[in-house]
Design a protein around this motif. Structure first.
Motif, PDB file in Angstrom:
ATOM      1  N   ALA A 117      38.769  71.882  36.915  1.00  0.00           N
ATOM      2  CA  ALA A 117      38.558  72.868  37.981  1.00  0.00           C
ATOM      3  C   ALA A 117      39.686  73.889  38.005  1.00  0.00           C
ATOM      4  N   SER A 171      31.899  69.818  43.730  1.00  0.00           N
ATOM      5  CA  SER A 171      32.851  70.154  44.793  1.00  0.00           C
ATOM      6  C   SER A 171      32.416  69.606  46.144  1.00  0.00           C
ATOM      7  N   ASP A 187      37.773  71.309  43.988  1.00  0.00           N
ATOM      8  CA  ASP A 187      37.605  72.744  44.274  1.00  0.00           C
ATOM      9  C   ASP A 187      38.980  73.281  44.665  1.00  0.00           C
ATOM     10  N   ARG A 231      31.184  78.666  50.619  1.00  0.00           N
ATOM     11  CA  ARG A 231      30.657  77.460  49.963  1.00  0.00           C
ATOM     12  C   ARG A 231      29.284  77.089  50.530  1.00  0.00           C
TER      13      ARG A 231
END
Length: 996
Positions: A813, A874, A881, A932
């Motif tokens: 990530a 995530s 994340d 998100r």
């Protein structure tokens, strides 16, 4: 007359008495008698006819050789002195011809030599020489008093002076040739050595006269006594030195040379008569530098070298002495003049700046012969004669044996020099040191090793004709070891095996490596017994900045030669020979032996065997060999052969050392040919299982390993470095290298031993379809890891596997390069949409964030799927994340500190805090969370659940899980209540109808 018994018995009146007194004039004590006999001697030697018995013995020979008239009363064609000189020349000529046309009778020979003997004290008595050399005597020996052969010696010493008349030089040469046939013709030699000859039985009566009288026999006999440590008077030794020098100066004094080498002299060495040049020219021919030479000539030269023994005193060889004078004055001035170690000193300085070309040639020409007879090296003979007698069954200095020829004795000595105590009889320390010195010198030139030159003549011509530089011939033979004929291969193999134990024998390499030895290896270099430690030290320090190119090339060459046979690595051979015989009996090549033994060790370790089949000392040395082999691709022949064309195509300008070629191949792995790709993959698999074998990683991260992982097991070294990768004090180069290895590991689960072990049950359970398509020696391009990531998002992995996948997701990530599937499917999108983020020096998740933000712009389905997977991951854990985690770090600390990470718990906590109006989140965190939620809702539309289980898993991993579950529960309850209140919806059926 009465006191000299020999003369008392002579008959009176026939002239025999005067002749006898002349013979014994040295013993006459009466002054007047001595004066009379001296005058008579001068008269007698003025006319050969007055010499008692001479006419009778030589009458026929004078006529046969046409040396003058013998009829009294007639005028002679020659002076009387000339007649004797003519006979002397006839005698000398006969000795120099294989099949003489005219032979002097034995009686006359004795008479001629007797006359020469009687005239040996006073040169006036040799009438021919006296008249020929009158002017030269005045020129060179004016102050030399006549008598006791002093004038002869003085003239001999000036024989090759430019101003010496040719007539005198010829007369002197004839005189010297007579001395070579009968040492008594030299008054000073016969007088000085009389007692020593008797003492050491060098003139025993039972030997034939011709042999016992020869100068060569006398020299060899007395030299043998000197070499045995016996006392020979200094006067005699001085005389011997003069005559040994005389024989070396003028080849014509040795009939054997003239007989055996006539063709070679005419063809190669004509016009080089003076100062030993002809002999050195012949030596040069024998060395093979100017053509071929007959065996008889070679043997005659070898015999002459033994007779003159220049190894004992370099001054005997005038050509060498003159050529090397300047070198001796500078390089060997600390050694006493005439000491045998002068030659050794010159050899030590061969091919150095102090050596001059002419001296180099003369020295190698002489050493060629000395190397073929161990006795000719005085110091070696002195220190080793006891060992040679005990171990090699040698005889006296001037005796030879067919069972043990001189050339074989040294081979016998060096075989015993390197024996261990367990192997039995060894050389004394003094002798061993001398053997090492000789080996050290012989390594300078292949022609100084008789056995090697003899057995490898054809191979040298076939493979090494262009290798003319110093030391190149042996290196060439070692390079072509497998192609050599059997006898040559054995010799080169034995020599290489010897070098592996004591690399100091390789003098040229030692000279090149002197700076590195002084700096890093001086302790092992000073050891009396090397046992391979010095070469090991040089290999370990091969890439130090002090290392020069010549030394590095020499060390690498030796490493490459070692790969041909495990016996060429002394320490490895000694540590593992029993294990090899037991476990790998028919394997010879070192690389195959290493593979065989390391496979056995690995199998025993994996099976938790109670007792290892490979001994502990072998396992330790095996480790050293494995580590050394990783430094240069050429030390791993199978890999090198498989990748030769790829190296030429892609890594042509990359140096071999420091594993740079291997690193180059790893970086362009996808472009490699199939066979090379497979080998590189196998290599990486081995390195990941045992990171200590990853030469580049260990070199670049050496200091960081000392700082962070000093006690870490070698198998866990990379894992330890990964854990400390983001430390503030981590070296940037090491960090970059760790990232490279992580990228490699993420291409295939098999390259990550920790993951493989943690997920051994999960991989076949969830990713079997990928395994079915997999090949043993090609990468899966991260497919298995991607599969496990999805199951991680679904929270279906075992705890150990989940922990490992979490780490991988967290790392990838932050750096998109650690996700092979993402990099492969989204390469175009990264370069078009996120070029600036991808170009950043340090990756902190910007590229992943860029792809998430631009999700709607992504056209490629596979790339879109990868980004959606990232979003899905995530949801399961905020740690994967990094952008969101960084933005919400304070809020997690304040509002979700009590909630453990993982399984989406902290993410759910943040979502609830977002919905709770009483809680105020940080603006950045709030913004990121809203982004998100939009992404997840889009993801849900774009990628709906593929089945009931997938739908259930989406609900369970949703941040609004509680809300959804509440709604579903309420719905089910409402349906249940309606059912209770309204009864059945369908019509009741009677029993009769059912029975029917």
């Amino acid at each position: 007359i009465n006191t000299i018994k020999e003369c008392a018995d002579e008959p009176v009146g026939k002239g025999f008495l005067v002749s006898c007194l002349v013979d014994h004039r040295g013993n006459i004590t009466e002054y007047q008698c001595h004066q009379y006999i001296t005058k008579m001697t001068a008269i007698i030697f003025s006319d050969y006819r007055l010499i008692c018995g001479f006419m009778d013995d030589c009458k026929a020979d004078i006529n046969l050789l046409k040396c003058g008239s013998i009829r009294p009363g007639e005028k002679d064609a020659h002076s009387q002195g000339e007649v004797v000189a003519c006979l002397e020349k006839g005698l000398v000529k006969e000795a120099e011809e294989t099949d003489p046309r005219i032979q002097v009778s034995d009686q006359c020979k004795k008479a001629i030599l007797r006359v020469a003997e009687l005239s040996s004290d006073d040169f006036h008595l040799d009438r021919h020489l006296y008249f020929a050399c009158r002017d030269d005597r005045e020129r060179f020996c004016e102050n030399t008093q006549a008598g006791e052969g002093r004038v002869y010696k003085c003239l001999f010493n000036h024989k090759f002076e430019e101003s010496m008349s040719e007539k005198c030089r010829d007369a002197l040469t004839t005189r010297q040739k007579l001395i070579a046939q009968d040492y008594k013709v030299s008054y000073s030699l016969a007088k000085s050595c009389k007692s020593d000859l008797k003492k050491y039985r060098c003139n025993v009566e039972n030997l034939p006269r011709s042999r016992e009288a020869r100068l060569s026999y006398l020299l060899m006999c007395l030299e043998s006594a000197v070499h045995r440590g016996r006392q020979v008077s200094s006067e005699c030794q001085g005389e011997m030195l003069d005559y040994r020098r005389m024989l070396m100066e003028d080849f014509s004094l040795s009939p054997e040379i003239i007989l055996s080498c006539r063709g070679e002299i005419e063809h190669h060495c004509s016009g080089l008569h003076r100062k030993g040049r002809t002999l050195h020219c012949l030596m040069k021919v024998v060395r093979g530098e100017k053509g071929n030479v007959g065996l008889n000539c070679q043997q005659a030269l070898q015999t002459l070298i033994q007779e003159t023994d220049p190894g004992a005193d370099y001054r005997i060889d005038r050509a060498l002495n003159e050529a090397c004078e300047s070198v001796i004055q500078t390089a060997c001035k600390h050694i006493r003049s005439g000491d045998p170690m002068i030659l050794s000193c010159l050899m030590e300085h061969l091919y150095t700046e102090k050596m001059v070309e002419d001296c180099e040639h003369r020295l190698l020409e002489l050493q060629y012969f000395i190397s073929r007879d161990w006795k000719l090296d005085t110091v070696l003979y002195r220190k080793c004669q006891g060992d040679a007698s005990r171990l090699c069954h040698t005889h006296g200095w001037n005796e030879t044996s067919e069972l043990m020829p001189p050339g074989a004795v040294f081979s016998c000595l060096y075989r015993h020099a390197y024996r261990t105590e367990e192997q039995g009889r060894r050389l004394s320390r003094e002798c061993r040191a001398e053997v090492q010195r000789i080996l050290h010198q012989r390594a300078m030139d292949v022609k100084l090793d008789p056995a090697l030159q003899d057995k490898c003549m054809i191979d040298l011509g076939k493979w090494c004709s262009e290798k003319t530089e110093t030391g190149q011939e042996l290196e060439c033979l070692q390079d072509h070891l497998d192609d050599l004929v059997s006898d040559c291969r054995d010799i080169v193999g034995n020599l290489t095996e010897l070098e592996s134990e004591d690399i100091q024998i390789e003098a040229l390499l030692m000279r090149a490596c002197e700076p590195i030895i002084q700096t890093f290896c001086h302790e092992v270099a000073d050891n009396q017994i090397d046992s391979g430690d010095l070469m090991e030290c040089l290999i370990q320090n091969k890439h130090q900045k002090e290392m020069n190119e010549k030394c590095a090339i020499g060390v690498t060459h030796f490493q490459l030669v070692q790969m041909k046979d495990f016996r060429f690595s002394y320490k490895f051979k000694m540590a593992c020979k029993e294990d090899v015989l037991k476990l790998c009996p028919n394997i010879k090549k070192k690389v195959d032996v290493v593979i065989c033994l390391s496979t056995t060790v690995r199998n025993d370790t994996l099976q938790d065997a109670k007792e290892h089949r490979v001994s502990l000392k072998c396992r330790k040395q095996l480790r050293v060999e494995e580590l050394e082999m990783t430094e240069d691709i050429r030390l791993e022949p199978e890999l090198y052969e498989a990748c030769k064309s790829d190296i030429k195509n892609y890594c042509q300008n990359v140096p071999y050392g420091n594993a740079q070629i291997i690193e180059c191949l790893k970086e362009i792995k996808k472009q490699l040919s199939t066979r090379c790709h497979q080998k590189v993959f196998k290599l990486q698999e081995t390195e990941m299982m045992d990171p200590e074998l990853d030469y580049t990683l260990m070199r670049v991260c050496k200091q960081m390993i000392k700082r962070f992982c000093p006690e870490a097991d070698s198998k866990n070294m990379l894992q330890c470095l990964k854990q400390n990768k983001n430390s503030e004090v981590m070296d940037p180069k090491c960090k970059q290298m760790i990232t490279k290895r992580q990228i490699t590991q993420n291409t295939d689960y098999r390259l990550n031993p920790v993951l493989r072990k943690a997920c051994k049950a999960d991989i076949p359970k969830f990713c079997q379809n990928i395994l079915n398509r997999a090949k043993d020696d090609t990468e899966l391009e991260g497919q298995v890891i991607s599969c496990l990531k999805l199951k991680y998002a679904d929270q279906r992995l075992s705890p150990d596997c989940e922990d490992q996948i979490r780490v991988i997701i967290q790392e990838s990530a932050l750096d998109y390069r650690l996700d092979p599937q993402l990099q492969m499917h989204c390469s175009e999108e990264i370069s078009s949409l996120c070029a600036e983020e991808a170009a950043a020096q340090e990756q902190t998740g910007q590229v992943e964030e860029c792809l998430k933000v631009n999700l709607l712009k992504i056209k490629t389905e596979m790339c879109k799927k990868e980004v959606l997977n990232m979003l899905k991951e995530s949801k399961a854990d905020i740690f994967v994340d990094p952008v969101l985690h960084t933005a919400c770090a304070l809020d997690i600390k304040h509002h979700c500190a009590a909630i453990p990470p993982g399984r989406g718990r902290q993410m759910s906590c943040l979502m609830e805090a977002l919905e709770d109006k009483r809680v105020r989140l940080q603006p950045e965190c709030k913004k990121r969370l809203n982004d998100r939620i939009e992404m997840w809702s889009y993801a849900a539309k774009v990628a709906p659940a593929e089945g009931f289980s997938d739908l259930a898993m989406q609900v369970m991993t949703s941040p609004s899980k509680n809300y959804i579950l509440s709604v579903i529960t309420v719905g089910i309850c409402v349906l249940f209540l309606i059912g209770l209140m309204c009864g059945r919806i369908t019509k009741r059926v009677t029993r009769e109808l059912k029975d029917r």
